[in-house]
Design an enzyme around this catalytic site. Structure first.
Site, PDB file in Angstrom:
ATOM      1  N   ALA A   4       0.854  -1.189   0.000  1.00 15.03           N
ATOM      2  CA  ALA A   4       0.000   0.000   0.000  1.00 15.03           C
ATOM      3  C   ALA A   4       0.890   1.240   0.000  1.00 15.03           C
ATOM      4  CB  ALA A   4      -0.899   0.005   1.234  1.00 15.03           C
ATOM      5  N   LYS A   5       0.333   2.371  -0.236  1.00 15.72           N
ATOM      6  CA  LYS A   5       1.092   3.629  -0.150  1.00 15.72           C
ATOM      7  C   LYS A   5       0.103   4.778  -0.089  1.00 15.72           C
ATOM      8  CE  LYS A   5       5.448   4.878  -0.098  1.00 15.72           C
ATOM      9  NZ  LYS A   5       6.556   4.096   0.470  1.00 15.72           N
TER      10      LYS A   5
END
Ligand code: NAD
Length: 451
Positions: A116-117
């Site tokens: 994720a980011k």
């Protein structure tokens, strides 16, 4: 090569992060047999994208609207995991490509997280602490059903830090009472459930990876860090901690930079002194007994190890042929473009890629998450030992697979005489990515494709 040729090459190259991550993926996918097309399509896309816009009242009474993103690329191995960056150049495309990189990184180091980011488009240099707190709280409250200890766990990245993580935790905890919410975010201050050693983890991890890589004797004249001449771009969390660890291992740090420029000192810099100077003056530039250089000059210095530890796309078609290091250790994410990878390979320069080199951050983030579940605090030595062994294992995994190509190429398998420029021997990035993609696809199939 003339400056004009260099500029033209750089102009033609795509710096689009999505294009770059696709190019890297395709190259790695070629190494994997029987990759199902439908799975490839699945892995190319993020699982979920959230975009929000929100207004914030600034200290002077004006109102500004900010845009922010949170992307989960894949959750096959566990909750999404990845940092949040605050930067004026953040784009959704960049966040997507960084989320993908997190999926591969976690898979490579065997951490039960997905990728994720997140990012907020803002310039922290023009925002007060109160304004940053308001942005962070608003971002968290709007994302409170998106992030969670078992769904998507943020961490620090460019221009976010322990304080940012404390605000995220606090906001989430207020909105979701009656739970142990500490594991919702990692990279927290120690007093709030942060792990000892998390702050140092990415930088130290890079140095452990470099140490292990050198011990493989691929560079016969440099089999450990003692005496290695190191240039580091970026003196934030990653660059400063790496500098400390290189120095401890007997390397000579000849250059360091930050966003305002770089400093060079042939006799070697003491990272403690550089840190003290930067704390007082806000930049490394101007430190006594050093020569001021540009960030571009730092990358092209005569040195043994070059460590980009700031932004992406720093080593590209326009400067790859001028790099003089023998080993590049990627502290930053995506600092080297695919075109530069090709040039560096042809020139026999090894690249220890981000997916391996900077995996220490997510490794200790995972340890923090584990400690938070049990409300425990491990001592710093335990964290550091576990980090070191996981970094060594990651380097070994990639190196061993690489060696299988070398053995295929030449009957002796003698790594000291191997021609790394050979078309039949993939580079370390491609091999590391291929291992990670294999693991994620195998796990996807093992879980059984719904329903
Ligand atoms: P940071 O905000 O603590 O530090 C960034 C550093 O880069 C600062 O010294 C800044 O002055 C410098 N910088 C900014 N713009 C620059 C420019 N144009 N030229 C040269 N230097 C510039 O960030 P960080 O956490 O150290 O992250 C650095 C890189 O490492 C990022 O690419 C990040 O994605 C990656 N990374 C960080 C972690 C982590 O745990 N913090 C983990 C993995 C990867």
């Amino acid at each position: 090569m003339s400056d004009k040729q260099t500029d033209n090459q750089a102009d033609e190259e795509s710096f689009d992060p999505v294009v770059i991550s696709e190019q890297q993926f395709e190259k790695a996918a070629h190494l994997i047999r029987h990759l199902k097309k439908g799975l490839v399509d699945f892995l190319k896309q993020p699982k979920r994208i959230n975009i929000i816009n929100f207004p914030i009242e600034l200290d002077d009474g004006t109102v500004e609207t900010f845009q922010a993103y949170r992307v989960v690329h894949n959750r096959v191995f566990g909750p999404g995991k990845g940092g949040i960056r605050y930067h004026p150049d953040v784009t959704m495309e960049e966040v997507i490509s960084l989320a993908k990189l997190m999926t591969w990184k976690c898979a490579l180091v065997n951490i039960p997280f997905g990728g994720a980011k997140g990012g907020v488009v803002c310039d922290v240099k023009h925002l007060s602490e109160r304004e940053l707190r308001r942005i962070t709280r608003r971002f968290t409250s709007e994302m409170s059903d998106v992030i969670g200890p078992y769904t998507d766990i943020p961490a620090p990245d460019l221009y976010t830090n322990e304080q940012t993580m404390a605000w995220i935790f606090d906001t989430y905890d207020v909105l979701k009472p009656n739970h142990n919410n500490r594991p919702v975010v990692t990279g927290k201050p120690i007093e709030m459930g942060g792990s000892l050693g998390r702050h140092e983890a990415t930088g130290y991890g890079c140095v452990y990876a470099a140490r292990r890589f050198l011990s493989k004797a691929l560079i016969p004249e440099q089999q450990d860090l003692a005496g290695a001449r190191v240039a580091i771009q970026g003196f934030g969390d990653v660059g400063a901690m790496a500098a400390k660890a290189y120095f401890r291992d007997g390397a000579k740090i000849i250059a360091i930079s930050d966003s305002q420029g770089g400093i060079y000192c042939e006799a070697g810099l003491d990272p403690g002194d550089v840190d003290a100077f930067k704390s007082e003056h806000g930049t490394v530039v101007g430190m006594p007994d050093t020569m001021t250089i540009t960030n571009a000059e730092l990358l092209e210095l005569e040195c043994d190890i070059l460590m980009p530890a700031a932004l992406g796309n720093q080593i590209h078609a326009g400067n790859a042929s001028n790099i003089k290091a023998i080993l590049i250790v990627e502290g930053a994410n995506n600092p080297t473009t695919p075109a530069a990878d090709e040039v560096l390979k042809k020139r026999g320069i090894h690249v220890l890629p981000d997916i391996v080199a900077n995996a220490g951050g997510v490794t200790v983030s995972y340890y923090e998450w584990v400690q938070n579940q049990a409300n425990e605090q491990w001592d710093a030595e335990k964290v550091d030992e576990k980090l070191k062994s996981r970094m060594y294992a990651a380097v070994d995994t990639v190196f061993n697979r690489w060696q299988s190509y070398v053995v295929g190429e030449q009957s002796s398998g003698d790594t000291e005489t191997v021609d790394i420029a050979s078309q039949d021997i993939p580079d370390f990035r491609t091999i590391a990515l291929a291992i990670a993609i294999e693991r994620v696809t195998e796990a996807t199939l093992l879980r059984g494709i719904w329903p």
